[in-house]
Structure formats: structure tokens, C-alpha cells
Design a protein around this motif. Structure first.
Motif: not given
Lengths: 472, 508
Positions: B220-243
């Protein structure tokens, strides 16, 4: 003669109302040119973030207008009526008065103030009395109006603020003209007197419509040549110098989108409206002057020659568009006048889209359009009110017009499909009125054609293909 | 009510539309009054978009207001479904129409019965969130919708790709240099041997969304857009994210090292140290630039930084850490993100400014008297008035942020662009000294050019004042042409009449 009575409906013009989904700018955009025109004004747009972002990003005015324009941004508390509108507006207007001290604050009502039924007209007189600064209320909302009609709402509101009596007593007169006298300083009295002569005796005439100052001067001069004196313009450069409008004065509009101002001047100020074609293009300008002359019983002189001369000087442009077709998608309500001028130039026009068609206020213009079509022997255009842009694009596909005059949203996609376009908004901001500015209209209209002529030898596909030449 | 002269972030529906129209074959219907649909203008003009913007306004007018809009909205959704066959139609109101409190979800449900594509109501509060927050929310909503749909149909792909892979989340239309950043990020991932599983929302099909869980991590290069999606995917599938935004040499290295750790935790054996080293020394010129003699004079110069959280924080770190510039204050208009911002710039600047009031920002600039500003278009404007140079580093977007040439802000090529931006914003090197010694470039007032010095033409008062009304950039031309016209015809005085006659004759 004075067109309060509707003229007979022109036969032959085909009117349709599509009531479709169409794009045009919001009427609050009038702030963009009115704040420049009225130099001592302050425009306060009472609306939401959506309104503010429009002026900032789509119109790009905010950054330049900043000292004399602002948003009163409605927040959740305003919408849910937890806050008192009067107190909130008072707080903001006091701040404006303190920071900028304008001669007038123009409240621009928006869709949101309509929906929450904020009683701006009720609040303004109270607040005006309390903070001692004139407040003019214009409801330039997108629920009722389109784009340029915003100016109509502001001018209609200002019409109510024009003084209704010319100053009579000497003392008053002296004071009123003190600044005027100062400006006349150093000029011999006979000069000033000479300026007043050369006019035919006629009832006072006030023109309405916001035009750039040089155009105001040009049109005033054109009428002066016929002995007609323009007593004033609405709006003026300064709010404090609004023209006197007495009952029985003659008024005439210079823009096709001012029907509300026209009816306000007729009904509320008891003025007589001179319904003429609009002074756009040499044909329109001539017709406009002739109509005003005829009302005052003046036989115009030299107009035919003047028009002819202008046409001759335009020939280098006219020959580029003669026999070509133009399609108006509809945006700024200048469409009928521009189409009439372009048909006179020898173009054909299958469709004129227009957001709103006041057949009464535009009756003289419509009649001239019809006459022009007859004289040029071209088919009558279909006038489509509130067009559906999607359907229009299908029609453009079928008709393949040589030029489409359209709003900004559709220009690049049409260009990408090989259709020449011109932004309609350019005609809103360019100086297009009067004899000499006809050239500027054609400069705009022919630019896409001239550009393509410049690029035509390149084409798209052989852009970089080199023809092999023998090297010695 | 708030007295506002400028807005740093747009209204909520702009965020929703940015996300919806970034996807391929997704159409948005705006339930809004005439004129609220300027998004189409912004997209068509700024992005120079060749296709019609896939947004249609179902116009709310006086008539709709009186009779309710139900049929109209439903009709417009089904009509668009039949005309363009989009995969998804997103319905959104604007600030204005959201007050009508109509049951838009009900419209969507009714329209869905007759449409082939999916229909979704963008779920945002138009008075509580801005463009950035609404975009973030809408992206998450669309992703969740298609993940759940796939799960129901049993075609969700959760098996990881064989090689390390990434979803790049948050690239969108009308974003600040987003297109170029995206190219740079893809190149970076490719250099690292990481497959790009998906880029969303820009250019993605909603049908691809069910494959998102296959990626090893989300970026997630820009924290303004995409952070919610990354967090959702982390909670659903345990996918780690780099912000961590890879902006500047140091932050890019930090981002890559975090990716390295995440990949190695999942069983890959990667070592990016050599790559980081080579890129920093040989690809990026920024590190060398900071050490070049030209940059020496930047040491201790004062600057201020203002923008969205991502860009303002990254820029503050670059200026202080990589170039030795003294950041007097750094600020953001993302008030909702102030905690993160303060933590990020801690130690990199003297003061922090969190506000969305452009007046307060302007005052703070005037007080600080910096040598350069790094901010938004608004600060550029303030800089012009105060005669302080400004490099634009953040949205609100402007046509200048859609350059034809390649100008990313992220990755190693981004470091070069930023070095250029900084270099061009300050007066540097010898120029600095020469200005001091000689007191400026132009010490003499420019003398107005006229066609001849012994002009015997006289402009009368009206004509002169008319001439003065003509915008400066064409005034000279008008004056010359008018005088030539007058001379040719033997006029000795230029009056208004002569002036207009000249205009008609020669287009002066």
C-alpha cells in the motif's frame, strides 16, 4: 414594438425536449466572472464541499478569486438544523466585513440550501440591517438552473437594488457626482457638454448582461453612433454605481440566458423590454441595433455597410467553415445565437442542444435563426432542450458533423473518435459580442479545423514512417 | 458553517468515483443535481482520457424533488446496464442528494432484479468523510463484495502463487502522479523477482478480485487509499501488508527490507541488500547529488513541508535526512491521520502543523520565512505571493501533475525526480552568491518597447484607458497594431473609434 407580447412562434424550427442525462456546469460558476466584473463585491457561496471543490478544481477560480470569494461550507450541524442559520451567517459575514470590507455581499444559494429550505431571502434583510452592509441573494442552484443562468439569478436579484429615482435636488446631485467631477478635472466644461450632444432625444435605455469592460464600451459606442445614449448597464463595475431604473425605462439584454432578469425588470421595475436578437456576430449586432433604433423611431445609418465591411474582413475565416456542419451538444445557452451566426457564415447545423429554452425571451433570436436558414437555404436545425448526452453521441456518430461544440467532459473522447470539437465554455469567457469581436468567435470556431489542417499531412499512421530516399 | 477559501481534499463522492472509474468496465451512477457531475470534466481533462468517463448523472431537478426519484434512478441503472453491459454499477449520491435521505439501497435492490451486472450502493457518509476516506472505504467495499460473492460461488482462489507475488493497492485515476508511480513500482517488483498478482483499482477488472488472496503480500504505497482493503485482506486471509511508502532512498530501502522479511517468513529465501546497494549508488543519482558540491549550500537552509500524510511525511524525511535541509515545520491536512503523521516526522522537524485551513498554513509559511516550500498548489500560490519558491509534492491535483513525460515520485527513479524538484526549488551554488553580491538578476526596470522612439501618435484619454484594460500579455501587440493602422491612414490621434477600427481591420 416593445416585446412584452410574445411574438408569433416561428414555424419550421423543430423543438424537442429530451429531458435526458446531460452534463453542464453548475450555475454557481457565474461567480467566476461576476466577481471580476463587480469589483467591490464579495461572493459567498452557501453550499457543501461538492460546490467548493467544483469552483476550485473544475473552474479553477478559487485560488485567484480568494480575496473576494468564499464558501460558507455547510456542515453536519447546519444540515440537521442543530445550528442557527442566522447566527452562523452573521458570524461569517461579520468576518468578511472585517477582513475585506466589500460594498456588497452576494449570497449564492445552492441546491443544498434549497433542499434544507434555508430561508436566505428572509434572513438577508435582517442581517443587512444588523451588520450594515447590503446583502443580495441569488439562488443559483442546479435544481432549477444551468450554467450561465447563474448570472441571470444574480442580475435579477441586483435589479431590485438599482435606485428607482434619478437624483433630483442639486445637493444630492452634487454629492452623487462629486467623484465624477473629480474625474473630469482639467477638462474644459465645453468638452463635457459636447459629450452630451450628438444624442437623439429618447427615453432612457439600460442594458443588462455582464460583459467585459472593453465590450461594454464597444456596444455603448455602437449605439452612440446611432444617437442612442445608454443610461447605464446592469451590472456595473461597482455595486455602488448601479444604474437608476425608473418605471417606463427601456431595457434590453445582451445575453440569451437572462430571461429571469428580463421578467424581473418588466414586472417588478415596470420597464419596457426591447426584445431583439443578441449582439453576437455582425448579423446579430446589426439586428440588435436596428431593433433598438426602431423602438426609438431612429433610422439607423451605415449599419448595412458596417456589417458588409465586417463580413469582408472575416472572409479568410469564413471560407474555412463554409459548407461545413456544426453540432451543438448544449451547455451555456449561447447556442441559438452562435448557431444563427455560424449558419450565416455558410455552415449547416443539424442539432442545437440547449439546457433551457425560453422561447419568449429568445423569440427575436429564434425568428432571426429561422430567417437566416431560409436566406441561406439550409435545413432548419432541431433544437433539443435538456438533451441526453448518450443519445447525442449516437446521433453524432450517424451525422459525422465537421465540428461539435461541447462541454469539457466530452471534448477529449470525441477528439479521440476523430470528431473536431470546441469547448463551449470558451464562448462563455471570450469576448464575442459586437461587430469587431465576430472575428474572435471565428478564431475559436476555426481553430480545430486549422489545427487539423496543420497536422493533416502527418496523419496518425504514417506519423513516423520515413519514405526511403536515395542518398547520394 | 465554515468560511472556506480552499479545500485540500475533495468531497466524498469524488473519492468513490475515483475508485469506481479506475476499475475496467465499471460504471457509476450519480444521483445528483445538474452540475455536480464535474468529476467527468476533471477526469477527461486532467487524465486526457480518450474514453467517455463511465459516470452518468441521474439528474435531480425540481420535478424529481417534488415527486421522488425512485423510478428515475432505477431506470437509469437498468438503462446503463443494457447500454454498456458493465460488470458493476456503483450508485452514489453527493453531499446534496444525500440529505434527501432516500432509501438508495432499496433502489439498488430493485434495479438488481433486472440487471445483468452487479449493482452496489457506495456506503459513505458524505458529511463525515472526505474524498480520501471515501475512496479508501469504497475500494474496500468493492473488494469485500467480490470476495464474498466468490466465496458464495465457491470460486475464491486462496492458494498462494508458486513464486513470491504482490498486490499493489491504491493506484487510482486522478491520483497524484499515480500512473508513473505504478510503472515504477511494477519495475521495482520485477527487479526483485516478485510477480505482480494484481494492481487495484486502476485498470483492474472486478472479476480479478477473487484472485487477490493468492498474493504473498499487499503493498500500500499511499496510506490515504488502500489501507482499509489491506487490513480487510489481512483479517480475512492473513495476508501481510507493507504500508511504507518507497519515497526517497532511505524509505525505499526500508520498504524493500520489510518486504524481504515478510517473504522470508513465508519460506522464500531472498536477499535484497545487494540490490538496494546498487540502486542507491548507481541508479539513483539522489545519494550522489546530496554529496555533490552543488548541494553543499543546501545545508541548513530552511524549508517547510505540507501535504497529505504520505507525501508530507516522506518529503520531510528526505529533506532532513538525505539532504541536510532544516525543516522548520511539517504538516498535513489529513487531520484524521494526525497521530501517525506526528510519529513519523518526530525528530525530523521543529514543529508539526495539522490543519485543513489554508489561511493557517499561509500564515505559518509567512512566519517561518523559509527558503523553499514543499506543498500543494495552494502553497505554491502562497509562495508566489511571498516570493518563496515552492515544489509541489501532494494533491489536490492539478494539470501539472499529469505530465506527458515520466515523473514518478516513488522508487529509485522517483528519488531522481525529487532531487531535481529540490534542486530547482532552491537557488543554488554560485547563483546564490552572485545574487547576494549583485543584488539580483535585473536591477533595471524594463523599458517598454515601442515601435519607434519618435512616435508622433497621441493616444487620447479614453483610448489610453481602454488600452490599459487590455490584458498585459497582448497589450503591446494591440498598441503596435493600432499605431501602425493609424499611421497608415494618417491619423494623428488615437481615439476609441480608431482603436476599434484598427481591430476590425487588422485584428489588433
Amino acid at each position: 414594438m416593445t416585446v412584452a407580447q410574445p411574438e408569433t412562434q416561428p414555424q419550421g424550427l423543430n423543438f424537442e425536449c429530451e429531458t435526458g442525462n446531460y452534463h453542464t456546469f453548475c450555475p454557481i460558476s457565474c461567480v467566476a466572472w461576476l466577481y471580476q466584473k463587480i469589483e467591490d463585491s464579495f461572493f459567498l457561496v452557501i453550499g457543501t464541499k461538492t460546490c467548493g471543490y467544483f469552483l476550485q478544481n473544475a473552474m479553477g477560480v478559487m485560488i485567484f478569486a480568494e480575496p473576494r470569494y468564499a464558501m460558507a461550507e455547510l456542515e453536519e450541524g447546519d444540515i440537521s438544523a442543530q445550528l442557527n442559520d442566522y447566527e452562523e451567517l452573521k458570524r461569517l459575514c461579520l468576518q468578511i466585513k472585517r477582513d475585506r470590507n466589500p460594498s456588497v455581499i452576494v449570497w449564492i444559494g445552492t441546491c443544498t440550501t434549497e433542499i434544507i429550505k434555508m430561508d436566505l431571502e428572509g434572513l438577508a434583510p435582517k442581517l443587512e440591517a444588523e451588520i450594515n452592509i447590503p446583502i443580495v441573494v441569488a439562488r443559483a442552484n442546479g435544481l432549477d438552473y444551468a450554467f450561465t443562468q447563474g448570472e441571470d439569478t444574480v442580475l435579477a436579484a441586483m435589479a431590485g437594488r438599482c435606485p428607482d429615482k434619478a437624483p433630483t435636488s442639486d445637493g444630492e446631485k452634487g454629492e452623487r457626482h462629486a467623484i465624477h467631477k473629480l474625474l473630469q478635472f482639467g477638462r474644459k466644461p465645453e468638452d463635457v457638454a459636447a459629450e452630451e450632444t450628438g444624442y437623439v432625444q429618447h427615453p432612457p435605455l439600460v442594458l443588462f448582461g455582464s460583459l467585459p469592460d472593453p465590450v461594454v464600451t464597444q456596444l455603448t459606442l455602437e449605439l452612440k453612433k446611432q444617437g442612442i445614449k445608454v443610461s447605464g448597464w446592469l451590472p456595473t463595475k461597482r455595486y455602488t454605481e448601479l444604474p437608476v431604473i425608473e418605471e417606463g425605462y427601456y431595457v434590453s439584454g445582451v445575453n440569451p440566458f437572462l430571461s429571469r432578469t428580463a421578467s424581473t425588470l418588466m414586472r417588478r421595475r415596470k420597464c419596457k423590454l426591447i426584445g431583439a436578437p443578441f449582439p453576437i456576430g455582425p448579423d446579430g449586432t446589426r439586428a440588435w441595433i436596428e431593433k433598438i433604433c426602431s423602438v426609438f423611431g431612429i433610422t439607423p445609418t451605415g449599419l448595412a455597410e458596417r456589417e458588409q465591411m465586417i463580413w469582408e474582413s472575416l472572409e479568410d475565416y469564413v471560407k474555412l467553415i463554409r459548407g461545413k456542419s456544426v453540432f451543438f451538444m448544449g451547455d451555456n445557452l449561447l447556442e441559438i445565437s452562435l448557431a444563427r451566426f455560424l449558419i450565416r457564415c455558410g455552415m449547416t447545423c443539424p442539432e442545437i442542444g440547449i439546457p433551457y429554452m425560453d422561447k419568449r425571451y429568445q423569440s427575436a433570436e429564434l425568428a432571426l435563426l429561422e430567417k437566416t436558414c431560409h436566406e441561406m437555404d439550409v435545413p432548419m436545425p432541431t433544437i433539443v432542450e435538456k438533451p441526453d448526452n448518450y443519445n447525442q453521441i449516437q446521433r453524432i456518430d450517424d451525422l459525422c458533423p465537421d465540428l461539435v461544440i461541447t462541454g469539457m467532459a466530452h471534448a477529449n473522447p470525441l477528439e479521440a473518435r476523430g470528431i473536431n470539437t470546441k469547448w463551449s465554455v470558451e464562448f462563455t469567457f471570450a469576448q464575442i459580442h459586437g461587430f469587431s469581436n465576430a472575428r474572435d468567435i471565428l478564431e475559436l470556431v476555426t481553430r480545430p479545423l486549422r489545427r487539423n489542417h496543420v497536422l493533416k499531412d502527418l496523419g496518425w499512421d504514417k506519423l513516423v514512417r520515413e519514405t526511403v530516399t536515395a542518398v547520394n | 458553517m465554515k468560511l472556506a477559501y480552499w479545500m485540500y481534499a475533495g468531497p466524498a463522492h469524488i473519492g468513490t468515483l475515483r475508485v469506481a472509474t479506475s476499475f475496467k468496465n465499471v460504471h457509476a451512477i450519480m444521483h445528483a443535481p445538474l452540475g455536480d457531475d464535474y468529476f467527468n470534466v476533471m477526469r477527461s481533462m486532467l487524465e486526457r482520457e480518450r474514453n467517455f468517463t463511465p459516470v452518468t448523472t441521474s439528474v435531480v431537478d425540481r420535478h424529481v424533488l417534488a415527486n421522488g426519484s425512485q423510478e428515475k434512478v432505477v431506470d437509469n441503472i437498468t438503462r446503463k446496464d443494457a447500454e454498456e453491459h458493465p460488470d458493476l454499477i456503483v450508485l452514489t449520491p453527493t453531499c446534496t442528494s444525500s440529505i434527501l435521505q432516500e432509501d438508495l439501497q432499496n433502489f439498488v435492490d430493485r434495479a438488481q432484479i433486472d440487471t445483468k451486472g452487479d449493482v452496489l450502493l457506495a456506503d459513505v457518509n458524505h458529511y463525515r468523510v472526505n474524498e480520501l476516506q471515501a475512496g479508501d472505504r469504497t475500494l474496500q467495499q468493492i473488494v469485500q463484495f467480490y470476495i464474498e460473492k466468490a466465496r458464495k460461488h465457491g470460486d475464491l482462489s486462496t492458494e498462494k502463487t508458486s513464486e513470491p507475488s504482490v498486490n499493489i493497492i491504491g493506484i487510482s485515476t486522478l491520483g497524484f502522479h499515480n500512473q508513473h508511480d505504478c510503472t515504477e513500482l511494477k519495475r521495482l517488483m520485477s527487479d526483485l523477482g516478485i510477480t505482480v498478482n494484481a494492481v487495484i483499482p486502476e485498470g483492474a477488472s472486478v472479476h480479478e478480485l477473487k484472485h487477490l488472496p493468492r498474493a504473498w503480500f499487499n503493498l500500500v504505497p499511499y496510506r490515504e487509499l488502500g489501507l482499509m482493503t489491506a487490513k480487510y485482506l489481512q483479517s480475512e486471509f492473513g495476508i501481510p501488508f507493507v504500508d511504507i511508502c518507497p519515497m526517497g532512498v532511505v524509505e525505499t530501502a526500508r520498504c524493500l527490507r520489510t518486504i524481504q522479511t515478510i517473504l522470508n517468513q513465508q519460506g522464500a529465501l531472498v536477499d535484497y541488500e545487494h540490490f538496494i546497494h546498487d540502486q542507491t549508488l548507481y541508479v539513483s543519482q539522489a545519494a550522489w547529488f546530496s554529496r555533490s558540491i552543488d548541494c553543499q549550500n543546501l545545508t541548513g537552509k530552511k524549508a517547510v513541508v505540507f501535504g497529505d500524510s504520505t507525501h508530507a511525511a516522506a518529503m520531510t524525511k528526505i529533506l532532513t535526512r538525505e539532504m541536510g535541509i532544516h525543516v522548520v515545520w511539517a504538516g498535513t491536512y489529513c487531520k484524521y491521520d494526525s497521530e501517525w503523521f506526528q510519529a513519523q516526522v518526530e525528530g525530523f522537524c521543529d514543529q508539526v502543523l495539522i490543519t485543513d485551513d489554508n489561511g493557517a498554513v499561509g500564515d505559518a509559511i509567512a512566519r517561518a520565512e523559509p527558503s523553499a516550500i514543499f506543498g500543494t498548489q495552494m502553497e505554491r500560490h502562497v509562495g508566489k505571493r511571498l516570493n518563496i519558491p515552492c515544489g509541489v509534492i501532494a494533491a489536490p491535483i492539478h494539470i501539472q501533475n499529469f505530465p506527458i513525460g515520466y515523473k514518478p515520485f516513488l522508487g529509485y527513479e522517483g528519488t531522481n525526480q525529487i532531487a531535481d524538484l529540490v534542486y530547482n526549488s532552491f537557488t543554488l551554488g554560485m547563483e546564490d552568491h552572485l545574487l547576494e553580491i549583485f543584488g539580483g538578476h535585473d536591477t533595471k526596470e524594463v523599458i517598454q518597447k515601442t515601435i519607434s522612439a519618435d512616435s508622433d501618435l497621441n493616444w487620447n484619454r479614453e483610448a489610453q484607458s481602454e488600452l490599459n484594460k487590455i490584458p498585459g500579455f497582448v497589450r503591446g501587440k494591440v498598441k503596435r497594431n493600432t499605431e501602425k493602422f493609424a499611421r497608415d491612414r494618417g491619423f494623428s490621434e488615437i481615439t476609441l473609434d480608431v482603436m476599434y477600427a484598427a481591430k476590425e481591420a487588422v485584428g489588433a
